[in-house]
Design a protein around this motif. Sequence first.
Motif, short mmCIF file in Angstrom:
data_model
loop_
_atom_site.label_atom_id
_atom_site.label_comp_id
_atom_site.label_asym_id
_atom_site.label_seq_id
_atom_site.Cartn_x
_atom_site.Cartn_y
_atom_site.Cartn_z
N ILE A 140 -8.21 -1.05 -4.03
CA ILE A 140 -9.00 -0.06 -3.29
C ILE A 140 -10.15 -0.74 -2.55
O ILE A 140 -10.43 -0.43 -1.38
CB ILE A 140 -9.53 1.01 -4.25
N ILE A 141 -10.82 -1.68 -3.21
CA ILE A 141 -11.95 -2.36 -2.59
C ILE A 141 -11.52 -3.13 -1.34
O ILE A 141 -12.22 -3.14 -0.32
CB ILE A 141 -12.62 -3.30 -3.61
N ALA B 227 0.81 -1.22 0.00
CA ALA B 227 0.00 0.00 0.00
C ALA B 227 0.84 1.26 0.00
O ALA B 227 0.51 2.24 -0.67
CB ALA B 227 -0.96 -0.01 1.19
N ASP B 228 1.95 1.29 0.76
CA ASP B 228 2.77 2.50 0.91
C ASP B 228 4.08 2.44 0.14
O ASP B 228 4.93 3.33 0.31
CB ASP B 228 3.05 2.75 2.39
N VAL B 229 4.27 1.42 -0.66
CA VAL B 229 5.51 1.30 -1.42
C VAL B 229 5.49 2.29 -2.58
O VAL B 229 4.52 2.36 -3.34
CB VAL B 229 5.70 -0.13 -1.94
N LEU C 86 -6.47 -4.43 -11.23
CA LEU C 86 -5.74 -4.69 -9.98
C LEU C 86 -5.84 -3.48 -9.05
O LEU C 86 -6.01 -3.63 -7.83
CB LEU C 86 -4.28 -5.01 -10.29
N TYR C 87 -5.74 -2.30 -9.60
CA TYR C 87 -5.86 -1.07 -8.80
C TYR C 87 -7.24 -0.95 -8.16
O TYR C 87 -7.37 -0.59 -6.99
CB TYR C 87 -5.57 0.13 -9.70
N VAL C 88 -8.27 -1.29 -8.93
CA VAL C 88 -9.64 -1.27 -8.39
C VAL C 88 -9.79 -2.30 -7.28
O VAL C 88 -10.35 -2.01 -6.21
CB VAL C 88 -10.66 -1.52 -9.53
N TYR C 89 -9.30 -3.52 -7.50
CA TYR C 89 -9.36 -4.56 -6.46
C TYR C 89 -8.64 -4.10 -5.20
O TYR C 89 -9.08 -4.38 -4.07
CB TYR C 89 -8.73 -5.86 -6.96
N ARG D 138 -13.28 8.37 -4.36
CA ARG D 138 -12.72 9.37 -5.27
C ARG D 138 -11.74 8.73 -6.25
O ARG D 138 -11.73 9.05 -7.45
CB ARG D 138 -12.04 10.47 -4.46
N SER D 139 -10.93 7.82 -5.77
CA SER D 139 -9.96 7.13 -6.64
C SER D 139 -10.66 6.20 -7.62
O SER D 139 -10.27 6.10 -8.79
CB SER D 139 -8.97 6.35 -5.79
#
Length: 612
Positions: free
Chosen positions: A221-222, A164-166, A216-219, A235-236
């Motif tokens: 966030i979910i 998440a923070d990489v 993958l980005y959507v997954y 928002r993302s």
Amino acid sequence: MAETNKDDFWDLSSLVPKKRPPVQRRERDVETVEIEFGAPEASRTETQRGRGSLSARFREVTGANVNINANVNIDRNININVNMTGSSGGGGGIDIDIDNDTDTDADRLRLPRRESVSRTSRTTAEPILEYEPEHGLIKRVRVMQWPSRYSFYEQFRFDAKRYADVKGHECEKVDFFSYTPQYRQMSKAQLSYYLWWRENARAGVWLPASFSYVLLYVYEIINLRGVIAPEDGVRSLCAVWLAYREKDKVLDKYLSEWVADYCLINRLQAPLEQLAPILPAVLEAATLKEFYMSGDGGSIGAGSWMDLSSDYHWQKSKFALEEKTADEYKRHMPGAVGYVIERRGDMLSRGSMREAVVSRDAFCGSLCAHNVKCRIDIEYLSYVRSRELRSTATELVKYAENKLRSCLGIKARLRVGELAPDLASLVDEYFAREFPTQFYRTKKSTRADGENSDDIVFGGDYDGSMYEALSVGMDAESAAEIERASWASTELLTETEAEADDTDTTAVADAVEDAVENAVEVAKAEISDDVSGGGLYSRLDGDAAGFLRLVLAGAGVDAQGEYCRERGIYADEVAARINDAATETDEIGDIVLEAGGDGGYAVVEDYRQDLE
């Protein structure tokens, strides 16, 4: 000795299996143990460590030395401290605490690990979140635990928290494809590009990306509830949706559902402002359209409101497709209906809507960990299933188009049923403003909403009554009585004239009769023997098709009356049947017969060529 052997022969005890001593039950050890993982040997290759070794790729992508201390207990709660130092760390250390089941307020919907899960039904499951939204058509939301446990996506959520923070670093684009994209499926180069692409996406810069990266980005966030704030998450989701929907058309279908689920679970309002540029497409794709709508229709625009609420679609009108009138239709049809919605939206909203309940599985079709997935029951006011509302919307759209046709000089009219006078007067106000030369104002009047308004009627030489649609209802007995009285008057006048001048009257009557018969015969000769062809004529019986051909040939009121008397039918009745059939055809969609100047019927000139 022999006797003894005989007795042994029947002894079966040696064949019975021996009893085993009972296994003593061992106590289950639930004490936490500390496990230290050292760095993997440098000599081992990535292939030897296994393709699923995410730690190796994590270290290679981030350029960090990884020391992992993990506390693992039998309850599968994992606490990991990762200390990374190296070139990417700028000489400093980065401490990341990863808890596989972080117990935060946003993560409250997960099932307890130790608690047994029962397969409860949708109706008996206890809600873990229940609330009533303040605005819109959604009345009540109940969120329930997923009734059965599964574990095949828990590792993805763990990996998502880990990355998440990489931070990503600039690198070359690498394509990636997977039906269900996950971190462990990517190579080092693919993972590096994903992190670089995500770094730019979070800053609002949208680099070229394969659809699997977007998914993958959507997954991510979910599944990162508790790591990403709900407001930032929605928002993302909307931002990536807007950025890639033109390239990846399927995003409309997926995200119209997932964004609604995400907002309902996290008690958020629909992001209407952010989705305003694509709201018509969202409404078309979403199954729960009411989530993206307000009660008065104002949030979605007049165009979308008409598409959703009306059974009649003005875009399919013949005149809306013609080049010379298409621009006027595109401007004034949404304009007129929008004018009504702005001022009397209350007449078109909640009072006439039907209450409905729907149960939906959250994030259906997405990669979703068990402690994120939920079941949602929604009570709402149905916008698209309310008969009364749809009827009002349909008549309003038809009435507005009739007024537009009047202003454009088009004689053809749509049949309009019952419409509230207040709504009709607002449509008149709009067209009086847009086409002032076609209207004039009369005395003041008061509408139902308490506001004063001028009565607006057509001005100049325009006679609107000549071009209005036929009356919806008809009393056959009254029509027959009027016709009998008319013939009685004709006979009295004929007898009076005969007494005055028998010779001249007889000659005139014979001439009139011959003219009528000739007109009828000429019209009959022009009527096709086969009236069962395609189009409008295929919808008419022989009498109606013949009458239409007769009027098309130019026969006057006398010829039309003669034709109807021979067949025992009424001209008004057969004309109404013809117009009803014409409005139902795709080729015409309008009435084709209107009242003529001699009291009979005439063909609307706009459709003469179509009928011939």
